[in-house]
Design a protein around this motif. Structure first.
Motif, PDB file in Angstrom:
ATOM      1  N   CYS A   1       0.457 -21.161  32.755  1.00 32.73           N
ATOM      2  CA  CYS A   1       1.634 -20.893  31.919  1.00 32.73           C
ATOM      3  C   CYS A   1       2.293 -19.596  32.343  1.00 32.73           C
ATOM      4  O   CYS A   1       3.484 -19.412  32.173  1.00 32.73           O
ATOM      5  CB  CYS A   1       1.234 -20.803  30.447  1.00 32.73           C
ATOM      6  N   ASP A   2       1.501 -18.676  32.840  1.00 29.17           N
ATOM      7  CA  ASP A   2       2.006 -17.376  33.264  1.00 29.17           C
ATOM      8  C   ASP A   2       1.306 -17.066  34.580  1.00 29.17           C
ATOM      9  O   ASP A   2       0.069 -16.994  34.630  1.00 29.17           O
ATOM     10  CB  ASP A   2       1.670 -16.333  32.185  1.00 29.17           C
ATOM     11  N   ALA A   3       2.070 -16.898  35.636  1.00 29.06           N
ATOM     12  CA  ALA A   3       1.483 -16.685  36.966  1.00 29.06           C
ATOM     13  C   ALA A   3       0.625 -15.428  37.016  1.00 29.06           C
ATOM     14  O   ALA A   3      -0.209 -15.277  37.904  1.00 29.06           O
ATOM     15  CB  ALA A   3       2.587 -16.609  38.016  1.00 29.06           C
ATOM     16  N   ASP A   4       0.812 -14.511  36.044  1.00 21.00           N
ATOM     17  CA  ASP A   4       0.007 -13.283  36.024  1.00 21.00           C
ATOM     18  C   ASP A   4      -1.429 -13.533  35.582  1.00 21.00           C
ATOM     19  O   ASP A   4      -2.306 -12.700  35.833  1.00 21.00           O
ATOM     20  CB  ASP A   4       0.617 -12.251  35.061  1.00 21.00           C
ATOM     21  N   SER A   5      -1.685 -14.650  34.890  1.00 19.00           N
ATOM     22  CA  SER A   5      -3.017 -14.876  34.316  1.00 19.00           C
ATOM     23  C   SER A   5      -4.050 -15.092  35.410  1.00 19.00           C
ATOM     24  O   SER A   5      -3.861 -15.920  36.302  1.00 19.00           O
ATOM     25  CB  SER A   5      -3.010 -16.108  33.403  1.00 19.00           C
ATOM     26  N   ARG A   6      -5.164 -14.345  35.341  1.00 22.33           N
ATOM     27  CA  ARG A   6      -6.249 -14.504  36.313  1.00 22.33           C
ATOM     28  C   ARG A   6      -7.545 -14.947  35.657  1.00 22.33           C
ATOM     29  O   ARG A   6      -8.377 -15.584  36.280  1.00 22.33           O
ATOM     30  CB  ARG A   6      -6.473 -13.187  37.075  1.00 22.33           C
ATOM     31  N   SER A   7      -7.758 -14.531  34.377  1.00 20.97           N
ATOM     32  CA  SER A   7      -8.947 -14.988  33.662  1.00 20.97           C
ATOM     33  C   SER A   7      -8.545 -15.353  32.237  1.00 20.97           C
ATOM     34  O   SER A   7      -7.474 -14.959  31.758  1.00 20.97           O
ATOM     35  CB  SER A   7     -10.056 -13.932  33.689  1.00 20.97           C
ATOM     36  N   GLU A   8      -9.415 -16.129  31.582  1.00 24.79           N
ATOM     37  CA  GLU A   8      -9.008 -16.708  30.305  1.00 24.79           C
ATOM     38  C   GLU A   8     -10.223 -16.885  29.397  1.00 24.79           C
ATOM     39  O   GLU A   8     -11.331 -17.176  29.865  1.00 24.79           O
ATOM     40  CB  GLU A   8      -8.349 -18.075  30.581  1.00 24.79           C
ATOM     41  N   LEU A   9     -10.000 -16.694  28.083  1.00 25.09           N
ATOM     42  CA  LEU A   9     -11.043 -16.935  27.070  1.00 25.09           C
ATOM     43  C   LEU A   9     -10.429 -17.811  25.984  1.00 25.09           C
ATOM     44  O   LEU A   9      -9.385 -17.451  25.418  1.00 25.09           O
ATOM     45  CB  LEU A   9     -11.501 -15.604  26.461  1.00 25.09           C
ATOM     46  N   VAL A  10     -11.050 -18.942  25.726  1.00 23.82           N
ATOM     47  CA  VAL A  10     -10.546 -19.846  24.688  1.00 23.82           C
ATOM     48  C   VAL A  10     -11.664 -20.111  23.689  1.00 23.82           C
ATOM     49  O   VAL A  10     -12.761 -20.548  24.061  1.00 23.82           O
ATOM     50  CB  VAL A  10     -10.031 -21.175  25.276  1.00 23.82           C
TER      51      VAL A  10
ATOM     52  N   VAL B   1      -1.014 -28.410  20.273  1.00 24.75           N
ATOM     53  CA  VAL B   1       0.402 -28.047  20.230  1.00 24.75           C
ATOM     54  C   VAL B   1       0.494 -26.532  20.033  1.00 24.75           C
ATOM     55  O   VAL B   1      -0.231 -25.960  19.207  1.00 24.75           O
ATOM     56  CB  VAL B   1       1.144 -28.798  19.100  1.00 24.75           C
ATOM     57  N   LEU B   2       1.375 -25.930  20.813  1.00 19.71           N
ATOM     58  CA  LEU B   2       1.553 -24.474  20.808  1.00 19.71           C
ATOM     59  C   LEU B   2       1.779 -23.947  19.387  1.00 19.71           C
ATOM     60  O   LEU B   2       2.550 -24.525  18.611  1.00 19.71           O
ATOM     61  CB  LEU B   2       2.749 -24.126  21.703  1.00 19.71           C
ATOM     62  N   GLY B   3       1.115 -22.855  19.069  1.00 18.79           N
ATOM     63  CA  GLY B   3       1.315 -22.167  17.797  1.00 18.79           C
ATOM     64  C   GLY B   3       1.789 -20.749  18.035  1.00 18.79           C
ATOM     65  O   GLY B   3       2.189 -20.399  19.151  1.00 18.79           O
ATOM     66  N   PRO B   4       1.724 -19.905  17.015  1.00 19.11           N
ATOM     67  CA  PRO B   4       2.175 -18.522  17.157  1.00 19.11           C
ATOM     68  C   PRO B   4       1.400 -17.785  18.249  1.00 19.11           C
ATOM     69  O   PRO B   4       0.188 -17.947  18.379  1.00 19.11           O
ATOM     70  CB  PRO B   4       1.896 -17.923  15.776  1.00 19.11           C
ATOM     71  N   PHE B   5       2.109 -16.967  19.026  1.00 16.48           N
ATOM     72  CA  PHE B   5       1.483 -16.252  20.134  1.00 16.48           C
ATOM     73  C   PHE B   5       2.308 -15.033  20.496  1.00 16.48           C
ATOM     74  O   PHE B   5       3.455 -14.894  20.074  1.00 16.48           O
ATOM     75  CB  PHE B   5       1.344 -17.159  21.368  1.00 16.48           C
ATOM     76  N   ILE B   6       1.713 -14.165  21.326  1.00 17.56           N
ATOM     77  CA  ILE B   6       2.423 -13.068  21.973  1.00 17.56           C
ATOM     78  C   ILE B   6       2.286 -13.308  23.474  1.00 17.56           C
ATOM     79  O   ILE B   6       1.184 -13.559  23.963  1.00 17.56           O
ATOM     80  CB  ILE B   6       1.780 -11.700  21.667  1.00 17.56           C
ATOM     81  N   GLY B   7       3.367 -13.204  24.197  1.00 19.88           N
ATOM     82  CA  GLY B   7       3.316 -13.398  25.644  1.00 19.88           C
ATOM     83  C   GLY B   7       4.538 -14.168  26.090  1.00 19.88           C
ATOM     84  O   GLY B   7       5.479 -14.365  25.317  1.00 19.88           O
ATOM     85  N   LYS B   8       4.506 -14.607  27.338  1.00 15.22           N
ATOM     86  CA  LYS B   8       5.640 -15.378  27.862  1.00 15.22           C
ATOM     87  C   LYS B   8       5.643 -16.778  27.254  1.00 15.22           C
ATOM     88  O   LYS B   8       4.576 -17.290  26.877  1.00 15.22           O
ATOM     89  CB  LYS B   8       5.544 -15.476  29.384  1.00 15.22           C
ATOM     90  N   PRO B   9       6.811 -17.421  27.185  1.00 14.62           N
ATOM     91  CA  PRO B   9       6.844 -18.809  26.708  1.00 14.62           C
ATOM     92  C   PRO B   9       5.818 -19.648  27.460  1.00 14.62           C
ATOM     93  O   PRO B   9       5.605 -19.473  28.663  1.00 14.62           O
ATOM     94  CB  PRO B   9       8.276 -19.253  27.044  1.00 14.62           C
ATOM     95  N   ALA B  10       5.168 -20.587  26.715  1.00 16.23           N
ATOM     96  CA  ALA B  10       4.028 -21.312  27.278  1.00 16.23           C
ATOM     97  C   ALA B  10       4.233 -22.821  27.138  1.00 16.23           C
ATOM     98  O   ALA B  10       5.112 -23.277  26.397  1.00 16.23           O
ATOM     99  CB  ALA B  10       2.752 -20.887  26.564  1.00 16.23           C
TER     100      ALA B  10
END
Ligand code: SME
Length: 160
Positions: A109-118, A65-74
């Motif tokens: 979640c954001d069309a700008d995203s191209r790479s990701e680290l989780v 479940v979504l928690g605190p973040f910076i960025g566009k709504p997800a």
């Protein structure tokens, strides 16, 4: 007031050491998990260049479940095992994805995203949350980013 003045020209190990020090300072003596996740997300955003999203998903029941973040709504809820975040949570391992469009089940979640680290946040062998970073640059994250963010995940494990 917190004024960490991060230097983006540092080598990654030094940059993440500075971020880890800032993260420890931010959560010191503060028991509220939402406040700590919010400040950790803000510190990541401040220190780590070239991001378009940075924040937390918490493990609640059998989903994230979504928690605190910076960025566009997800997207709010992610089932275990689905997408990059759900895979990291289900396996308990860091996922560095150089091209999100090539990752089966990636959740856009954001069309700008191209790479990701989780990076999973692990307490007593159990994943309690993940920290998700998205970048508009393909191949943005390497092993040094993964190691650096593992330091931040350790701070989160003790404070959220
Ligand atoms: N892309 C993620 C979903 C979360 S957003 O990037 C904020 C995934 O595939 O799990």
């Amino acid at each position: 007031m917190y004024d960490f003045a991060p230097q983006h020209d540092l080598e990654k190990p030094e940059l993440y050491s500075a971020l880890a020090r800032a993260a420890n300072a931010l959560v010191e003596g503060e028991p509220d998990p939402v406040a700590n996740m919010a400040n950790l997300a803000a510190a990541i955003w401040q220190f780590v260049p070239d991001l378009n999203w940075a924040g937390f998903y918490r493990v609640i029941g059998d989903e994230l479940v979504l928690g605190p973040f910076i960025g566009k709504p997800a997207c709010i809820r992610i089932p275990f095992g689905v997408g990059v975040c759900g895979t990291a949570a289900a396996l308990g391992t860091t996922q560095a994805v150089p091209d999100v469009h090539a990752f089966p089940g990636h959740i856009a979640c954001d069309a700008d995203s191209r790479s990701e680290l989780v990076v999973p946040v692990v307490v007593e062998g159990r994943v309690i949350a993940v920290i998700d970073l998205d970048s508009p640059t393909p191949g943005r994250f390497d092993d040094e980013d993964a190691r650096g963010m593992a330091l931040v995940a350790q701070v989160a494990a003790l404070s959220i």
